[in-house]
Design a protein around this motif. Structure first.
Motif, mmCIF file in Angstrom:
data_model
loop_
_atom_site.group_PDB
_atom_site.id
_atom_site.type_symbol
_atom_site.label_atom_id
_atom_site.label_comp_id
_atom_site.label_asym_id
_atom_site.label_seq_id
_atom_site.Cartn_x
_atom_site.Cartn_y
_atom_site.Cartn_z
ATOM 1 N N ASP A 163 15.202 21.311 -7.761
ATOM 2 C CA ASP A 163 16.426 20.667 -8.223
ATOM 3 C C ASP A 163 16.167 19.895 -9.501
ATOM 4 O OD1 ASP A 163 18.076 21.537 -6.155
ATOM 5 O OD2 ASP A 163 17.446 19.897 -4.838
ATOM 6 N N ARG A 209 30.296 34.887 -13.698
ATOM 7 C CA ARG A 209 31.070 34.581 -12.497
ATOM 8 C C ARG A 209 32.557 34.771 -12.759
ATOM 9 N NH1 ARG A 209 28.440 30.524 -9.712
ATOM 10 N NH2 ARG A 209 27.847 29.985 -11.791
ATOM 11 N N SER A 211 28.491 34.315 -4.957
ATOM 12 C CA SER A 211 28.846 34.634 -3.573
ATOM 13 C C SER A 211 30.214 35.296 -3.557
ATOM 14 C CB SER A 211 28.850 33.357 -2.721
ATOM 15 O OG SER A 211 29.781 32.432 -3.238
ATOM 16 N N ARG A 259 16.076 23.482 -14.412
ATOM 17 C CA ARG A 259 17.032 24.519 -14.829
ATOM 18 C C ARG A 259 16.763 24.943 -16.266
ATOM 19 N NH1 ARG A 259 21.196 21.184 -11.979
ATOM 20 N NH2 ARG A 259 21.479 22.210 -9.977
ATOM 21 N N GLU A 313 23.888 32.743 -15.959
ATOM 22 C CA GLU A 313 23.918 32.489 -14.521
ATOM 23 C C GLU A 313 22.693 31.765 -13.990
ATOM 24 O OE1 GLU A 313 26.313 32.773 -12.156
ATOM 25 O OE2 GLU A 313 27.436 32.996 -14.002
ATOM 26 N N THR A 314 21.653 31.581 -14.790
ATOM 27 C CA THR A 314 20.491 30.838 -14.292
ATOM 28 C C THR A 314 20.780 29.350 -14.246
ATOM 29 O OG1 THR A 314 19.521 30.897 -16.492
ATOM 30 C CG2 THR A 314 18.712 32.515 -14.904
ATOM 31 N N ASP A 315 22.047 29.014 -14.394
ATOM 32 C CA ASP A 315 22.583 27.670 -14.175
ATOM 33 C C ASP A 315 22.414 26.739 -15.349
ATOM 34 O OD1 ASP A 315 24.231 26.314 -12.537
ATOM 35 O OD2 ASP A 315 22.711 25.671 -11.123
ATOM 36 N N ARG A 322 24.454 30.797 -5.724
ATOM 37 C CA ARG A 322 25.067 30.600 -7.045
ATOM 38 C C ARG A 322 26.079 31.682 -7.359
ATOM 39 N NH1 ARG A 322 19.783 28.575 -10.386
ATOM 40 N NH2 ARG A 322 19.300 26.894 -8.952
ATOM 41 N N ALA A 366 25.155 24.011 -15.641
ATOM 42 C CA ALA A 366 25.105 22.714 -14.977
ATOM 43 C C ALA A 366 24.452 21.676 -15.876
ATOM 44 C CB ALA A 366 24.336 22.837 -13.671
ATOM 45 N N PHE A 424 13.985 28.474 -8.867
ATOM 46 C CA PHE A 424 15.291 28.460 -8.219
ATOM 47 C C PHE A 424 15.355 27.432 -7.091
ATOM 48 C CE2 PHE A 424 16.292 32.409 -10.363
ATOM 49 C CZ PHE A 424 17.671 32.390 -10.439
ATOM 50 N N THR A 451 20.502 31.794 -3.310
ATOM 51 C CA THR A 451 20.743 30.361 -3.463
ATOM 52 C C THR A 451 22.233 30.026 -3.497
ATOM 53 O OG1 THR A 451 20.568 30.548 -5.874
ATOM 54 C CG2 THR A 451 18.560 29.946 -4.660
ATOM 55 N N LEU A 472 20.001 34.545 -7.294
ATOM 56 C CA LEU A 472 21.338 33.987 -7.481
ATOM 57 C C LEU A 472 22.162 34.129 -6.208
ATOM 58 C CD1 LEU A 472 22.104 35.242 -11.099
ATOM 59 C CD2 LEU A 472 21.810 32.857 -10.389
#
Length: 178
Positions: A27, A158, A89, A32, A140-142, A87, A145, A24, A85, A82
């Motif tokens: 970058d 989300r 909120s 990811r 959701e673990t991104d 991701r 992206a 997490f 970090t 999540l």
């Protein structure tokens, strides 16, 4: 018992948690992808540990005890990361909090019932709940992206939980801008 493959698969879900937490903080699209693949493999082991234990007659008290704990630790660690970090909120944190509170409550209830010699077998519904949680958390673990999304119908944890309106369907790319 401990070295039976089903128990090793269960233990692997716990062992992978620190690796996922570390990922997490890294970058890049490659990291990811690594986190998504590791989390997905951990989710797959949740199916196979029980399947193999039943098929090979290696069901053990240790496995029955550790499997739900491994699931809860994995889900809780990813949800906490999540939030930590950013991701998820805002209001999206509320469903995450409900999931975590439910996990703690169920664990406490199982512990209490074990002390009074009442067994609580895992139901099929609970297995489906865990599978759906793991699938939602993969999203959701991104990976979004990295992988392209369908611009007309984006569905994610989300959007489903954050808006409170159900599925959020963005404006199609071809519609005129005001």
């Amino acid at each position: 018992m401990l070295t039976d493959l089903p128990n090793l698969l269960t233990l692997s879900r716990i062992i992978i948690i620190p690796v996922l937490v570390g990922l997490f903080y890294l970058d890049g699209d490659g990291w990811r992808w690594v986190s998504v693949v590791l989390f997905t493999l951990a989710g797959v082991t949740d199916y196979f540990d029980g399947y193999l234990a039943r098929k090979w007659a290696q069901i053990s008290a240790f496995g029955r005890f550790l499997d739900p704990i491994a699931d809860k630790l994995l889900v809780a660690a990813v949800i906490l990361m999540l939030v930590a970090t950013g991701r998820i909120s805002g209001l999206v944190v509320l469903p995450a909090l409900v999931i975590l509170c439910r996990e703690v409550m169920v664990s406490g209830l199982r512990e209490f019932l074990a002390q009074v010699n009442v067994g609580v077998p895992v139901s099929r519904l609970a297995k489906w709940k865990t599978a759906l949680q793991l699938i939602a958390l993969v999203d959701e673990t991104d990976i979004g992206a990295v992988a392209p999304r369908n611009p007309v119908h984006e569905v994610s944890f989300r959007n489903r939980w954050g808006t409170g309106l159900g599925y959020e369907i963005p404006e199609p790319l071809w519609s005129p801008k005001a």
